[in-house]
Scaffold this motif. Structure first.
Motif, PDB file in Angstrom:
ATOM      1  N   ILE A 355      62.057  41.052  44.180  1.00 27.11           N
ATOM      2  CA  ILE A 355      60.814  40.290  44.049  1.00 27.11           C
ATOM      3  C   ILE A 355      60.492  39.701  45.419  1.00 27.11           C
ATOM      4  CG2 ILE A 355      59.728  38.295  42.909  1.00 27.11           C
ATOM      5  CD1 ILE A 355      62.031  38.916  40.690  1.00 27.11           C
ATOM      6  N   ALA A 356      59.260  39.957  45.894  1.00 26.19           N
ATOM      7  CA  ALA A 356      58.879  39.431  47.205  1.00 26.19           C
ATOM      8  C   ALA A 356      58.763  37.915  47.128  1.00 26.19           C
ATOM      9  CB  ALA A 356      57.554  40.042  47.620  1.00 26.19           C
ATOM     10  N   PRO A 357      59.432  37.194  48.050  1.00 24.65           N
ATOM     11  CA  PRO A 357      59.312  35.726  48.015  1.00 24.65           C
ATOM     12  C   PRO A 357      57.874  35.325  48.374  1.00 24.65           C
ATOM     13  CG  PRO A 357      60.927  36.475  49.663  1.00 24.65           C
ATOM     14  CD  PRO A 357      60.271  37.691  49.145  1.00 24.65           C
ATOM     15  N   ASP A 358      57.328  34.339  47.662  1.00 24.98           N
ATOM     16  CA  ASP A 358      55.928  33.913  47.871  1.00 24.98           C
ATOM     17  C   ASP A 358      55.580  33.693  49.329  1.00 24.98           C
ATOM     18  OD1 ASP A 358      55.355  34.113  45.273  1.00 24.98           O
ATOM     19  OD2 ASP A 358      55.666  31.967  44.800  1.00 24.98           O
ATOM     20  N   GLU A 359      56.469  32.971  50.049  1.00 24.28           N
ATOM     21  CA  GLU A 359      56.135  32.597  51.428  1.00 24.28           C
ATOM     22  C   GLU A 359      56.262  33.750  52.442  1.00 24.28           C
ATOM     23  OE1 GLU A 359      58.654  31.687  49.404  1.00 24.28           O
ATOM     24  OE2 GLU A 359      59.899  30.178  50.380  1.00 24.28           O
ATOM     25  N   TYR A 360      56.844  34.883  52.007  1.00 21.01           N
ATOM     26  CA  TYR A 360      56.977  36.015  52.956  1.00 21.01           C
ATOM     27  C   TYR A 360      56.466  37.313  52.351  1.00 21.01           C
ATOM     28  CZ  TYR A 360      60.355  32.705  54.975  1.00 21.01           C
ATOM     29  OH  TYR A 360      60.967  31.586  55.499  1.00 21.01           O
ATOM     30  N   LYS A 361      55.430  37.207  51.541  1.00 23.72           N
ATOM     31  CA  LYS A 361      54.948  38.393  50.809  1.00 23.72           C
ATOM     32  C   LYS A 361      54.629  39.572  51.720  1.00 23.72           C
ATOM     33  CE  LYS A 361      53.218  38.135  46.198  1.00 23.72           C
ATOM     34  NZ  LYS A 361      54.521  37.880  45.710  1.00 23.72           N
ATOM     35  N   ASN A 362      53.802  39.325  52.753  1.00 23.46           N
ATOM     36  CA  ASN A 362      53.391  40.414  53.656  1.00 23.46           C
ATOM     37  C   ASN A 362      54.574  40.996  54.399  1.00 23.46           C
ATOM     38  OD1 ASN A 362      50.787  40.179  52.914  1.00 23.46           O
ATOM     39  ND2 ASN A 362      50.220  38.798  54.626  1.00 23.46           N
ATOM     40  N   PHE A 364      57.638  40.921  53.668  1.00 22.25           N
ATOM     41  CA  PHE A 364      58.536  41.644  52.744  1.00 22.25           C
ATOM     42  C   PHE A 364      58.054  43.084  52.571  1.00 22.25           C
ATOM     43  CE2 PHE A 364      59.645  43.107  48.480  1.00 22.25           C
ATOM     44  CZ  PHE A 364      60.983  42.756  48.353  1.00 22.25           C
ATOM     45  N   ASP A 365      56.745  43.244  52.326  1.00 22.28           N
ATOM     46  CA  ASP A 365      56.199  44.589  52.115  1.00 22.28           C
ATOM     47  C   ASP A 365      56.339  45.459  53.362  1.00 22.28           C
ATOM     48  OD1 ASP A 365      55.597  44.023  49.534  1.00 22.28           O
ATOM     49  OD2 ASP A 365      53.525  43.416  49.933  1.00 22.28           O
ATOM     50  N   PRO A 401      62.731  37.603  54.571  1.00 23.13           N
ATOM     51  CA  PRO A 401      62.317  38.711  53.681  1.00 23.13           C
ATOM     52  C   PRO A 401      63.329  39.856  53.657  1.00 23.13           C
ATOM     53  CG  PRO A 401      60.879  38.547  55.611  1.00 23.13           C
ATOM     54  CD  PRO A 401      61.760  37.348  55.634  1.00 23.13           C
TER      55      PRO A 401
END
Ligand code: GLU
Length: 431
Positions: A355-362, A364-365, A401
């Protein structure tokens, strides 16, 4: 011959398990044999299924009894031998009612003296006994001398006749009391050494007196184990979670670790971490401390960790339900936790969709995409450098991430140490 004689009346207490383990070890040392006797005489207190639990628990510790006896199946012997004691005048029928006895106990209490059976029915003539139609119990006649025995842990112990008293051996419903059934069974089953909790010390002269009355001359040796205290120094009650073997299993403690700790408690051992088989080589029941030992669950956690680290690949597979190739990873996670379910959850998290952490979404992807396209890297250093150069990320924005992508967590062990253990599985992990 050694024996373990649990009552199927509740979850097994660690104090009982400790007695079982000690009996088992001693039986392996002198090769005399070990039996299990289910003491199910007190029908009202028996709990359905507990007998099966006892067998399952013992087998988890590798404890294999030579023979299993069910005490209630010996009822005919208990009755025959109680009759023999009556005929031989070692015991007598007692017609005192509960109310009469209660009144006498109350009176003793008011006078501030210890209650003892006053011998009322012992003085009845044979004719009076035969003509009496009231229900009766059978009482052993109290001894006429001081009873004593040498305890392997506590040394010489003596009991005055009044302390033994004229105690009940058969109830009015013709079932034996614990002391009688136990004394008879130990004799019939050829037991020569009894290791049990010190709460039974005062029963020992009674059981010796019964066998003596039956003309048994075989020697019985005893070791009474000091009670276990909780971390606050109070007696570990049956209601306390930590005292239940089942509860300890549910928390994720291994039998190897529980056995190790129970042997270590109140003992001087050559090493801190060992197995039951190791203990067979040096265990000495006479060296167990006379004072109560304190059960510290934190210490047990540390021992649990050590046993996970020592476990074979096959054992890791058995305990954690993971493939043998993940054994090293499981062991690596003992730095994070000592308990099986927690470690298992951390290892499973590595292999589950992240699950991508909210604060590092981009970030992470970006990292996930780049990592999936990366060539195989031998070391974390190489992996990290390659990823950094492709993604142009660094610092927290890179490591947080990346950690989430590998472990589904924002905290955890050093990634450089984790990487060698997962590098061959990256295709299954980067999901
Ligand atoms: N059934 C008894 C108990 O569980 C046995 C005691 C003994 O070992 O004699 O406490």
């Amino acid at each position: 011959m050694y024996r373990f004689a649990p009552s199927p009346t509740g979850d097994m207490h660690i104090g009982n398990l400790r007695a079982a383990i000690f009996n088992y070890i001693c039986s392996l040392q002198d090769k005399s044999g070990f039996i299990l006797r289910i003491e199910d005489t007190d029908k009202e207190r028996n709990i359905e299924g507990k007998e099966k639990d006892i067998l399952e628990i013992l087998s988890k510790f590798g404890i294999k009894p030579k023979q299993i006896y069910i005490q209630s199946e010996n009822l005919k012997f208990h009755r025959q031998l109680a009759s023999k004691l009556l005929i031989d005048k070692k015991a007598f029928a007692c017609f005192c009612t509960e109310e009469e006895l209660e009144a006498k106990k109350q009176k003793a209490k008011e006078q501030g003296v210890a209650y003892r059976y006053d011998g009322t029915c012992e003085r009845l003539s044979d004719a009076e006994v035969l003509n009496c139609e009231k229900p009766f119990v059978i009482r052993m006649k109290k001894p006429t001398r001081t009873m004593s025995f040498t305890d392997a842990i506590k040394g010489e112990l003596s009991f005055e006749p009044d302390a033994v008293d004229s105690f009940v051996i058969m109830r009015a419903d013709k079932t034996p009391t614990y002391n009688f059934a136990c004394a008879v069974d130990d004799m019939l089953e050829g037991v020569t050494f009894v290791i049990r909790g010190e709460d039974h010390v005062s029963n020992t002269p009674k059981q010796d007196l019964i066998r003596e009355g039956l003309g048994y001359t075989g020697k019985m040796n005893y070791a009474h184990l000091p009670i276990l205290l909780n971390i606050e120094g109070k007696k570990m009650s049956k209601r306390e979670n930590e005292s239940s073997v089942k509860w300890l299993f549910e928390q994720g403690f291994l039998p190897e670790a529980i056995a190790n700790y129970l042997i270590l408690l109140g003992n001087k051992t050559p090493t801190e971490i060992f197995t039951i088989e190791d203990a067979v080589k040096w265990f000495d029941i006479t060296k167990i401390s006379r004072s109560p030992a304190r059960f510290d669950v934190k210490k047990l956690e540390q021992i649990n960790r050590e046993h996970i680290k020592l476990a074979s690949k096959e054992r890791i597979k058995e305990i954690f339900g993971v493939d043998e190739s993940k054994a090293e990873l499981v062991k690596f996670y003992t730095q994070e936790s000592s308990l099986v379910p927690e470690i298992k959850a951390k290892v499973e998290a590595i292999y589950s969709p992240k699950i991508a952490p909210d604060e590092y979404k981009n970030e992470f992807d970006i990292i996930k995409k780049a990592a999936r396209n990366l060539k195989a890297c031998e070391t974390f250093d190489e992996f990290k450098k390659e990823l950094m150069s492709v993604t142009n990320l660094k610092g927290k924005n890179f490591f947080m991430p990346l950690r989430a992508l590998l472990t589904n967590d924002l905290h955890g062990p050093e990634l450089s140490e984790l990487y060698p253990l997962i590098k061959d599985d990256l295709a299954k992990i980067l999901i």
